[in-house]
Design an enzyme around this catalytic site. Structure first.
Site, PDB file in Angstrom:
ATOM      1  CD  GLU A 332      -2.912  -1.242   2.305  1.00 45.00           C
ATOM      2  OE1 GLU A 332      -2.647  -0.665   3.366  1.00 45.00           O
ATOM      3  OE2 GLU A 332      -3.973  -1.861   2.102  1.00 45.00           O
ATOM      4  CG  ASP A 406      -7.378  -5.497   5.271  1.00 46.30           C
ATOM      5  OD1 ASP A 406      -6.967  -5.713   6.412  1.00 46.30           O
ATOM      6  OD2 ASP A 406      -7.386  -4.379   4.736  1.00 46.30           O
ATOM      7  CD  GLU A 434      -9.658  -1.099   8.099  1.00 53.56           C
ATOM      8  OE1 GLU A 434      -8.770  -1.671   8.766  1.00 53.56           O
ATOM      9  OE2 GLU A 434      -9.488  -0.715   6.930  1.00 53.56           O
TER      10      GLU A 434
HETATM   11  C1  BDP Z   1      -6.046  -2.023   6.047  1.00 52.93           C
HETATM   12  C2  BDP Z   1      -6.346  -0.628   6.465  1.00 52.93           C
HETATM   13  C3  BDP Z   1      -5.190   0.313   6.290  1.00 52.93           C
HETATM   14  C4  BDP Z   1      -3.952  -0.294   6.927  1.00 52.93           C
HETATM   15  C5  BDP Z   1      -3.699  -1.650   6.327  1.00 52.93           C
HETATM   16  C6  BDP Z   1      -2.553  -2.401   6.978  1.00 52.93           C
HETATM   17  O1  BDP Z   1      -7.441  -0.161   5.709  1.00 52.93           O
HETATM   18  O2  BDP Z   1      -5.538   1.533   6.873  1.00 52.93           O
HETATM   19  O3  BDP Z   1      -2.860   0.538   6.768  1.00 52.93           O
HETATM   20  O4  BDP Z   1      -4.815  -2.472   6.506  1.00 52.93           O
HETATM   21  O5  BDP Z   1      -2.833  -3.321   7.730  1.00 52.93           O
HETATM   22  O6  BDP Z   1      -6.978  -2.828   6.694  1.00 52.93           O
HETATM   23  O7  BDP Z   1      -1.404  -2.089   6.738  1.00 52.93           O
END
Ligand code: BDP
Length: 745
Positions: A332, A406, A434
């Protein structure tokens, strides 16, 4: 202000300046007399600050009496910072539970509670328990009833001071849950070595995916001002055996590794140390460039290696027991070793080598995926990490999320569990909700955690559970860990929703003992947090145990996943498509079309299922056999597919959505039914939150059913009320106030 235990009287809003002094004084006097006369029934605000450490008076007289005779004094022969914390905690608990002030002595009284280690206590060393203690390691403890010099006592003993503190909290838990403390014989040690919270806290005090206020860490006032909340936080963690905290967001800021921040981190470490808690930081992979002035962060570059070594040595001059680094790399948008054509092991190892001389560890996250890779996202972490098995330094843990996508309301266990025998794998759960309704939905997560921990990987035959992978027993790893992405902020009640405290609690308890049941943990928490009244306990236990499944039903039933709102992840968004990254859209995951719905991950589809052992593959590989809760995760299934209930898939999907939303009403009724036993403040707060949860459950239900109906072209089954809004309406909604949204102004 504010120790964890303080009780704050509700403030009187009487405005004195409106009255003349005499009148005011007269009133004040009358008020004070009245207050004095009714002091037995003074009302305290119950705002949730005390968490599960409320220690309110035991009202069952027989129980209190028994405890009074068996807990008369604390016997502590030698002091240490940790022992004194244990002693004071015990006194505080007994003061509250029994309304008795118990003394600290050096001689044995009948009913003494003897605290210590064999080296701190001549009494404990004379009890012949050294063999018993040997097997307990650094953190384990024993608690037993014994007669010493004709006096009945309770001994809480361990090899190290921290074990005594853990034993003390265990003993207090027995009192809080009103269990017998006669004939005690408890032997306990943690199954998992590193039991951590991961705070996704930014240095500006915003919290990524945080729904309970701002970060606890007040960087502006640190290191000089120690907010009492840090102590309360440490106490709460120690009470459930959490022994580490990563202070900063995985989307890291290199600044935290600079000296001004290290001084602040050191101040926190000093607070946490006697509670057995180490601090860890997230390391931004590009830190050598950003704060080190180098032109590269290539892990094989000798200047980069030297920089990390020097940086780590420096950290240890400030924090001698610094725990180590948590790293999100090449995920990401975060920088990582792949920016230099190196792999994850190259990246982890440069940090690990710098930390090794200080006994620090690296927790390297396996949460990696790229939209440029033409491959099912669910497969990508496995594809990247499995080939690296055996190439990580000894002090590296690979931290794996519970599922391959996730933190969805339901996911199968991550295929890496059981697939990297030569590498210790650490579990990452998410406490912050989340994808489970933020801090407005009541969702008890222990059943989600257990589902994963108890899942069988079959890596070494039947019984190779995920739990045995992460506790090290499957492959004889001694480095072991588990982390929960924290749901804590500076909200007065810590977690936003009063019931979200239970998820913090459950993480700690399961990290200590993954074989505890969700039910046992819920019961402990309810008794300590709300009441020992049997009706309250059984009502809330039923609600909590059902709550996760209820949420799955109104959000993502039958194996659906990742169909939430874009970016902020608030509410339903199954229609999300045409975004810069396909793997951040919903249509990528549900794959609904005129024939059916679901992601075919079997041998005829993306083949993600083939990353599991043959035994696991067998369970999920055909729509006919696949357990229905994972049906659409692994299979694309026709709308007319016959479900176990006899209904078609379409009808069943609708029924799940409707049953989920209806069940929130049931939760509301259950909560109302125990109104008389719950303090008004928390009663009203939960009631209001449940009303929001119900509205949002209906919203999820309507939006998803209407959207999927555009593919199924079938009616909503008779008997189920039609949504009162159109799909267009739901699609037009915008959420400028959703947490995490950056305001446009
Ligand atoms: C996702 C989230 C994000 C996190 C990412 C992570 O949306 O904000 O940075 O995981 O775990 O669930 O790195």
């Amino acid at each position: 202000m504010s120790r964890l235990n303080e009780k704050e009287p509700i403030r009187n809003t009487f405005k004195a300046p409106l009255y003349n002094m005499i009148f005011t004084r007269y009133f004040l006097r009358v008020f004070l007399i009245a207050l004095f006369c009714t002091s037995a029934s003074v009302v305290y605000s119950e705002d949730g600050y005390r968490l599960w450490m409320r220690y309110d008076k035991i009202t069952t007289v027989a129980v209190a009496k028994k405890y009074q005779s068996l807990a008369t004094s604390v016997l502590l022969e030698k002091e240490s910072a940790t022992f004194v914390i244990a002693q004071k905690e015990l006194q505080l608990a007994l003061q509250g539970l029994l309304q008795t002030t118990i003394p600290v002595t050096k001689t044995i009284q009948p009913g003494a509670i003897v605290l210590g280690t064999a080296s701190s206590s001549s009494i404990i060393s004379s009890l012949g328990i050294s063999e018993k203690l040997k097997a307990l390691g650094k953190e384990g403890f024993v608690i037993f009833s014994v007669v010493i010099k004709n006096k009945p006592c309770t001994v809480i003993a361990a090899n190290h001071d921290i074990g005594v503190l853990y034993g003390t909290f265990h003993f207090i838990r027995l009192l809080q849950t009103q269990q017998s403390i006669e004939k005690l014989s408890v032997v306990s040690k943690p199954a998992i070595g590193h039991r951590l919270l991961n705070h996704w806290d930014n240095l500006d005090r915003t919290v990524e995916r945080g729904y309970a206020g701002f970060s606890l860490w007040d960087w502006h006032k640190l290191p000089d001002y120690i907010d009492p909340r840090y102590i309360a936080y440490a106490r709460a963690n120690a009470s459930i055996g959490i022994n580490g905290t990563v202070l900063t967001n995985v989307n890291a800021n290199a600044q935290v590794l600079t000296v001004p921040y290290l001084k602040k981190v050191a101040a926190l470490a000093n607070v946490f140390r006697p509670y057995g808690i180490k601090v860890y930081l997230t390391a931004r992979f590009s830190a050598p460039v950003e704060i080190g002035g180098l032109t590269t962060a290539d892990p094989l570059d000798s200047a980069v290696q030297a920089w990390w070594k020097k940086k780590v040595d420096e950290i240890y001059t400030y924090i001698p027991d610094f725990g180590g680094f948590l790293v999100k790399a090449n995920s990401e948008g975060q920088p990582g070793p792949q920016n230099y054509d190196r792999n994850h092991a190259d990246g982890a190892n440069v940090l690990a080598k710098a930390l090794a001389p200080h006994n620090g560890i690296v927790m390297w996250r396996a949460f990696v995926y790229s939209n440029e890779v033409p491959e099912d996202r669910a497969k990508q972490a496995y594809n990247e990490f499995k080939p690296l098995d055996g190439t990580f330094e000894k002090n590296v843990l690979v931290q794996v999320k519970n599922g391959p996508i996730d933190f969805q309301p339901r996911e199968p266990f991550h295929p890496l569990f059981g697939a990297m025998p030569k590498t210790p794998l650490m579990m990452e759960f998410q406490l912050t909700q989340e994808y489970l309704g933020f801090a407005t939905h009541l969702v008890y997560l222990a059943p989600l955690f257990k589902e994963c921990l108890d899942a069988d990987t079959y890596a070494k035959g039947k019984g190779s559970t995920v739990s045995r992978v992460i506790d090290g027993s499957l492959e004889n790893h001694t480095l072991t860990g588990i982390a929960g992405v924290a749901n804590i902020g500076n909200d007065r009640n810590w977690t936003g929703h009063p019931f979200a405290q239970a998820n913090w609690y459950a993480l700690g308890r399961l990290a200590w003992n993954p074989s505890l049941s969700s039910e046992t943990i819920a019961e402990e928490w309810i008794r300590a947090t709300f009441s020992n009244n049997e009706n309250v306990v059984s009502t809330l236990k039923n609600v909590m145990l059902a709550s996760r499944e209820v949420t799955v039903r109104y959000m993502t039933p039958l194996g659906l996943h990742h169909i939430m709102g874009w970016n902020h992840h608030y509410g339903p968004g199954p229609w999300i498509k045409d975004k810069p990254r396909a793997d951040w859209t919903s249509v990528y995951y549900h794959q609904a079309d005129s024939l059916g719905i679901g992601f075919n991950r079997t041998a005829t589809g993306s083949k993600a299922l083939l990353q599991y052992t043959p035994e696991v593959q067998k369970i999920y590989s055909t729509p006919a056999d696949c357990p229905e809760e994972y049906l659409l995760w692994f299979n694309h299934v026709g709308w007319n597919h016959r479900m176990k209930s006899g209904r078609t898939l379409w009808d069943e999907l609708c029924h799940h959505y409707y049953a989920g939303a209806d069940s929130v009403q049931w939760i509301q009724q259950q909560w109302d039914s125990i109104h008389n036993h719950i303090d008004e403040e928390r009663y009203q707060q939960v009631k209001a939150l449940l009303a929001i949860q119900y509205q949002e459950a209906i919203w999820w239900r309507n939006a998803c059913v209407l959207y999927f109906q555009t593919f199924s072209k079938r009616d909503i089954p008779t008997g189920l009320p039609k949504p009162d809004q159109s799909l267009d309406y739901y699609q037009s909604l915008e959420f400028p106030f959703a947490p995490g949204i950056k305001p446009k102004w």
